[in-house]
Design a protein around this motif. Structure first.
Motif: not given
Length: 174
Positions: A61-89
């Motif tokens: 499911a891409p949806g949960p990955r998208y939101y988990l990526g948002r949470a990582e980005l909001a927490a300042g963990r850019k690499a982790e957030g972008l990784k999740l977003w790339r996986e969702a894409a």
């Protein structure tokens, strides 16, 4: 309830839904989305737990990955957030309009330059513009599938399909 502005009541209803159907990734995702809405668009610990549960139930499911990526980005963990977003894409088909919209968000996060969705769409070539618009319509349709008690949302969806000239989709929405 959410459409009426009762986000707290909607979250309570979704908590009951996941209690009744704990194996529904869609219900867990909807709960996470509502908790995120209650927290002014920021996924908090409860929302993150809901998204993690949804992802455990449906790893594709891409949806949960998208939101988990948002949470990582909001927490300042850019690499982790972008990784999740790339996986969702990557989980979305190349022709899926949501993919183009997500890729635009990834580019924005990579560069650190905030851009409004309208600015992103306006700057894109015509094919990308259509993909982004179709992505927004697909997101609305997906939201209505999980929370169908939204007459105004359905009316927006029917209008969007009409503008896009997608008569079969418009008729299904009607």
């Amino acid at each position: 309830r959410a459409q009426a502005g009762d986000y707290f009541g909607a979250a309570q209803a979704l908590e009951r839904a996941v209690a009744l159907r704990p194996g529904s990734a869609g219900d867990w995702t909807a709960l996470g989305e509502m908790l995120t809405e209650l927290n002014e668009g920021k996924p908090d610990a409860d929302a993150t737990r809901a998204f993690r549960r949804a992802l455990a139930l449906d790893p594709a499911a891409p949806g949960p990955r998208y939101y988990l990526g948002r949470a990582e980005l909001a927490a300042g963990r850019k690499a982790e957030g972008l990784k999740l977003w790339r996986e969702a894409a990557a989980a979305l088909a190349a022709a899926d309009p949501r993919r183009a919209a997500l890729e635009a968000e990834i580019r924005t996060a990579e560069t650190g330059t905030p851009a409004s969705p309208a600015a992103e769409i306006a700057a894109a070539d015509p094919a990308a513009q259509q993909a982004a618009i179709r992505g927004m319509v697909a997101n609305l349709a997906a939201r209505l599938e999980t929370a169908p008690d939204d007459p105004q949302g359905w009316a927006r969806l029917v209008r969007a399909y009409t503008v896009l000239g997608d008569t079969p989709a418009r008729d299904r929405a009607l």
